[in-house]
Scaffold this active site. Structure first.
Site, PDB file in Angstrom:
ATOM      1  N   GLU A  40       2.883   1.097   5.491  1.00  0.00           N
ATOM      2  CA  GLU A  40       1.543   1.506   5.900  1.00  0.00           C
ATOM      3  C   GLU A  40       0.568   0.335   5.909  1.00  0.00           C
ATOM      4  O   GLU A  40      -0.356   0.288   6.707  1.00  0.00           O
ATOM      5  CB  GLU A  40       1.021   2.609   4.979  1.00  0.00           C
ATOM      6  CG  GLU A  40      -0.308   3.185   5.445  1.00  0.00           C
ATOM      7  CD  GLU A  40      -0.897   4.173   4.461  1.00  0.00           C
ATOM      8  OE1 GLU A  40      -2.027   4.629   4.694  1.00  0.00           O
ATOM      9  OE2 GLU A  40      -0.233   4.472   3.453  1.00  0.00           O
ATOM     10  N   LYS A  91       0.860  -1.190   0.000  1.00  0.00           N
ATOM     11  CA  LYS A  91       0.000   0.000   0.000  1.00  0.00           C
ATOM     12  C   LYS A  91       0.893   1.236   0.000  1.00  0.00           C
ATOM     13  O   LYS A  91       1.603   1.493   0.968  1.00  0.00           O
ATOM     14  CB  LYS A  91      -0.922   0.022   1.206  1.00  0.00           C
ATOM     15  CG  LYS A  91      -1.909   1.172   1.155  1.00  0.00           C
ATOM     16  CD  LYS A  91      -2.812   1.202   2.371  1.00  0.00           C
ATOM     17  CE  LYS A  91      -3.869   2.300   2.205  1.00  0.00           C
ATOM     18  NZ  LYS A  91      -3.263   3.635   1.962  1.00  0.00           N
TER      19      LYS A  91
END
Length: 330
Positions: free
Chosen positions: A185, A44
């Site tokens: 993340e 991500k």
């Protein structure tokens, strides 16, 4: 030629008009990765979602909110014209990488900012993860597996600013654990067999290592340091209005705090956007959005230990936390 027969004209497939803009597919937030061979996994990225539109003699770079930011990404625009195709639309994320190779939204904002930064726009990479249009053909109706098959020869193996967002062949749970251990993340899971649908869909899922969401800035409390911000006052959507969800007082440098104060003082208002009385607070029009990382929600619906991660305009961030549709996890 035999009587009664006629020569048939070859049937040429009609060209699909190149869309001026495609509303992006947005991943749904879930607590854990899905299982099974139908799912592909990627890192991500923590940056700006962009669509790169390539046409003869022209490139347009469009943000998630529909703004033309071509001038802000000159290196990406220039390299996109050299990918060997007359027309195409790439879907991906613009990022700046830290010294450990992790995308960092704060570094990206500084690279795009007007003030001097250790990072300049030439250090902004574009990681392409989908191909929506290619040489007169709209690819959105194809499954992800086919779109990736067409994308990879175009951008795989490049060491310039336009690169491929690699799919990771791994068990979802194991990949998520490793991603979190390395300070990423989170991860994204995408169903290989689904076409491209605009909007928030269960075809794409995001699993975050830490809770991170967008909240509307409705004011601030001044710092004891002159000219700086002490705490941002944050709100979430609820129905047609906004609800106060707490203050955020960490995550910025002194210089960033001064800049925040300058921006917020330009949008002050005497009419608070939320029902809140707080001595010394300065209220602002709800036009800016703060990305905040936090541990959990309190029992009374406030953010626990929020930390500021970046700033956006509300028009370019439709993903503001909505209490009407998302139940805060304690």
């Amino acid at each position: 030629m035999a009587r009664g027969t006629s020569k048939k004209t070859p049937q040429v497939p009609p060209s699909d008009l190149m869309p001026a803009r495609i509303e992006p597919c947005v991943a749904m937030l879930v607590d854990k990765p899905p299982e099974g061979p139908d799912w592909a996994f990627e890192v991500k990225w923590d940056g700006y979602r962009l669509a790169v539109h390539v046409a003869p003699g022209r490139v347009r770079i469009i943000t998630r909110g529909g703004y033309d930011w071509t001038s802000r990404f000159p290196s990406i625009a220039a390299e996109s014209q050299q990918l060997g195709h007359a027309t195409m639309i790439l879907d991906g994320e613009a990022v700046v990488l830290d010294d450990k190779g992790r995308s960092d939204f704060g570094l990206l904002q500084r690279a795009l900012g007007r003030k001097p930064s250790m990072h300049d726009p030439s250090e902004i990479f574009f990681f392409a993860f989908d191909l929506l249009y290619l040489d007169g053909r709209d690819l959105r109706r194809l499954p992800l597996l086919e779109r990736r098959r067409l994308l990879e020869p175009i951008v795989a193996g490049r060491d310039g600013v336009v690169r491929l967002s690699e799919e990771v062949e791994a068990d979802g749970e194991e990949f998520f654990r490793i991603a979190c251990e390395h300070g990423l993340e989170g991860i994204v899971a995408k169903h290989r067999g689904r076409p491209y649908h605009s909007g928030r869909r269960p075809d794409w899922l995001k699993i975050k290592c830490a809770r991170r969401d967008s909240f509307v800035i409705v004011g601030y409390e001044p710092s004891t340091v002159p000219g700086a911000v002490g705490r941002l006052l944050l709100a979430a959507r609820k129905g047609e209005g906004l609800v106060y969800v707490g203050g955020c007082g960490t995550g910025w440098t002194y210089q960033e705090s001064m800049k925040l104060r300058e921006l917020l003082d330009e949008i002050c208002t005497d009419q608070p956007a939320v029902a809140l009385r707080r001595k010394g607070a300065v209220f602002t029009r709800p036009v800016l959005v703060a990305e905040a990382e936090y541990r959990a929600w309190t029992q009374d619906g406030k953010l626990r230990h929020p930390s500021f991660k970046g700033l956006r305009e509300i028009a370019d961030d439709p993903g503001v936390f909505d209490l009407s549709t998302r139940w805060p996890r304690k």
